[in-house]
Write a protein that holds these residues in place. Structure first.
Motif, mmCIF file in Angstrom:
data_model
loop_
_atom_site.group_PDB
_atom_site.id
_atom_site.type_symbol
_atom_site.label_atom_id
_atom_site.label_comp_id
_atom_site.label_asym_id
_atom_site.label_seq_id
_atom_site.Cartn_x
_atom_site.Cartn_y
_atom_site.Cartn_z
ATOM 1 N N GLU A 176 37.012 35.109 37.908
ATOM 2 C CA GLU A 176 36.516 34.247 38.981
ATOM 3 C C GLU A 176 36.073 35.056 40.181
ATOM 4 O O GLU A 176 35.092 34.722 40.851
ATOM 5 C CB GLU A 176 37.602 33.248 39.387
ATOM 6 N N GLY A 177 36.780 36.153 40.470
ATOM 7 C CA GLY A 177 36.438 36.974 41.616
ATOM 8 C C GLY A 177 35.312 37.955 41.360
ATOM 9 O O GLY A 177 34.835 38.602 42.284
ATOM 10 N N GLY A 178 34.888 38.093 40.109
ATOM 11 C CA GLY A 178 33.800 38.997 39.796
ATOM 12 C C GLY A 178 34.176 40.465 39.869
ATOM 13 O O GLY A 178 33.330 41.312 40.171
ATOM 14 N N PHE A 179 35.441 40.808 39.573
ATOM 15 C CA PHE A 179 35.890 42.195 39.658
ATOM 16 C C PHE A 179 35.695 42.919 38.332
ATOM 17 O O PHE A 179 35.842 42.332 37.251
ATOM 18 C CB PHE A 179 37.364 42.256 40.065
ATOM 19 N N ASP A 180 35.378 44.202 38.425
ATOM 20 C CA ASP A 180 35.239 45.041 37.237
ATOM 21 C C ASP A 180 36.592 45.549 36.761
ATOM 22 O O ASP A 180 36.844 45.673 35.569
ATOM 23 C CB ASP A 180 34.330 46.237 37.528
ATOM 24 N N ILE A 181 37.455 45.901 37.725
ATOM 25 C CA ILE A 181 38.764 46.487 37.430
ATOM 26 C C ILE A 181 39.788 45.900 38.395
ATOM 27 O O ILE A 181 39.492 45.677 39.574
ATOM 28 C CB ILE A 181 38.757 48.022 37.609
ATOM 29 N N ALA A 182 41.004 45.690 37.892
ATOM 30 C CA ALA A 182 42.125 45.353 38.757
ATOM 31 C C ALA A 182 43.236 46.362 38.500
ATOM 32 O O ALA A 182 43.537 46.688 37.341
ATOM 33 C CB ALA A 182 42.621 43.939 38.493
ATOM 34 N N ILE A 183 43.812 46.891 39.566
ATOM 35 C CA ILE A 183 44.969 47.774 39.449
ATOM 36 C C ILE A 183 46.206 46.903 39.634
ATOM 37 O O ILE A 183 46.332 46.206 40.647
ATOM 38 C CB ILE A 183 44.944 48.892 40.501
ATOM 39 N N ARG A 184 47.099 46.928 38.657
ATOM 40 C CA ARG A 184 48.278 46.069 38.711
ATOM 41 C C ARG A 184 49.538 46.848 38.358
ATOM 42 O O ARG A 184 49.478 47.826 37.621
ATOM 43 C CB ARG A 184 48.125 44.889 37.735
ATOM 44 N N ASN A 185 50.665 46.393 38.893
ATOM 45 C CA ASN A 185 51.952 46.985 38.520
ATOM 46 C C ASN A 185 52.876 45.931 37.925
ATOM 47 O O ASN A 185 54.090 46.060 37.962
ATOM 48 C CB ASN A 185 52.618 47.671 39.719
#
Length: 297
Positions: free
Chosen positions: A135-144
């Motif tokens: 929905e946000g149009g992001f290519d990558i998300a960094i998550r922990n």
């Protein structure tokens, strides 16, 4: 379907501004608007709501966005596989990352990353809230956190070991806990929604519901609150290693490690072909944090 129209639509979804999206692609506002009109005409649906100040995606536009991104990613990857196009990855890369980790360990390395890949532009969103990538149009998300969405792919970048810590001042005033049960008598600083702390003990897992006068939604804030003597907290080593080294914080309950299997992940939408700009970012930071990360030394 025109590829340039798709690229414009994807950037429009990110900027919510036709002029800004067009400018990124070297298009005038009038030409950009015409391209969006042609895309809508070709599909037979309205993709965006237009106002005098900004545009937003319609329900159909939101449904179409991930497919447009997938098509563009496959086109870019296909070109790169046969040496067509730029010699290096290019384009705008949209990244979502936790605020604390992003500021501390991603932003400081962006200068060298951009020097290596000068044709990439970065659009960063730093927030401790969970973000919907599609929905946000992001290519990558960094998550922990653990990956729950089966439509996404996760690449492990680094370990995320967590410890309990407090300031020497606090421990001098209130004493040092000897067992997890002792935390019930202490001020405990915790992230909102994470008041249950689980420990590995000789008798198995021990779950403690902690409480205190201060809680927040930001990892740097709980670290700093502990350093200022407000209580005991859980912190990732990447977040508190400098304060541990300086003596502002000391580790407590070393004999009772936290029961957690956390890591830093790079998450991206499932795709048979990965866009070169995405692969470049993931490979760069995977190499940077490889082995024992610098904050663990």
């Amino acid at each position: 379907m025109n590829v340039q129209h798709l690229r414009l639509f994807v950037r429009l979804a990110a900027t919510h501004n036709i002029s800004a999206a067009g400018a990124e692609l070297g298009l005038s506002p009038a030409v950009a608007s015409a391209h969006i009109n042609k895309l809508e005409e070709g599909l037979g649906v309205r993709l965006v709501h237009r106002t005098t100040r900004k545009v937003s995606l319609t329900e159909e536009g939101m449904a179409f966005l991930p497919h447009a991104e997938e098509v563009l990613a496959q086109i870019d990857a296909a070109k790169a596989s046969v040496g067509v196009g730029n010699d290096s990855p290019s384009g705008t890369l949209r990244v979502a990352a936790p605020a604390s980790f992003g500021r501390s360990h991603l932003v400081p390395q962006l200068k060298s990353f951009l020097a290596k890949y000068p044709d990439i532009k970065l659009d960063f969103r730093l927030s401790d809230s969970m973000i919907d990538m599609v929905e946000g149009g992001f290519d990558i998300a960094i998550r922990n956190a653990q990956l729950k969405d089966s439509t996404l792919i996760a690449k492990k970048l680094a370990v995320d070991n967590r410890i309990l810590c407090a300031s020497p001042e606090y421990l001098a005033r209130f004493g040092e806990p000897k067992t997890p049960d002792d935390l019930l008598k202490h001020e405990c600083i915790h992230l909102i929604g994470l008041e249950h702390w689980e420990f590995n003990t000789p008798d198995g897992l021990k779950n403690i519901k902690v409480s205190g006068s201060f809680r927040t939604d930001n990892g740097e804030a709980i670290r700093d609150a502990a350093a200022f003597g407000l209580g005991i907290t859980i912190s990732s080593i990447w977040n508190c290693y400098q304060q541990i080294a300086s003596g502002e914080l000391v580790q407590v309950l070393k004999d009772y490690p936290l029961a957690s299997d956390t890591a830093i992940w790079a998450v991206y939408p499932s795709s048979r072909l990965l866009a070169p700009k995405v692969r470049a970012f993931i490979d760069y930071f995977a190499e940077s944090f490889a082995g024992k990360p610098y904050w663990e030394n």
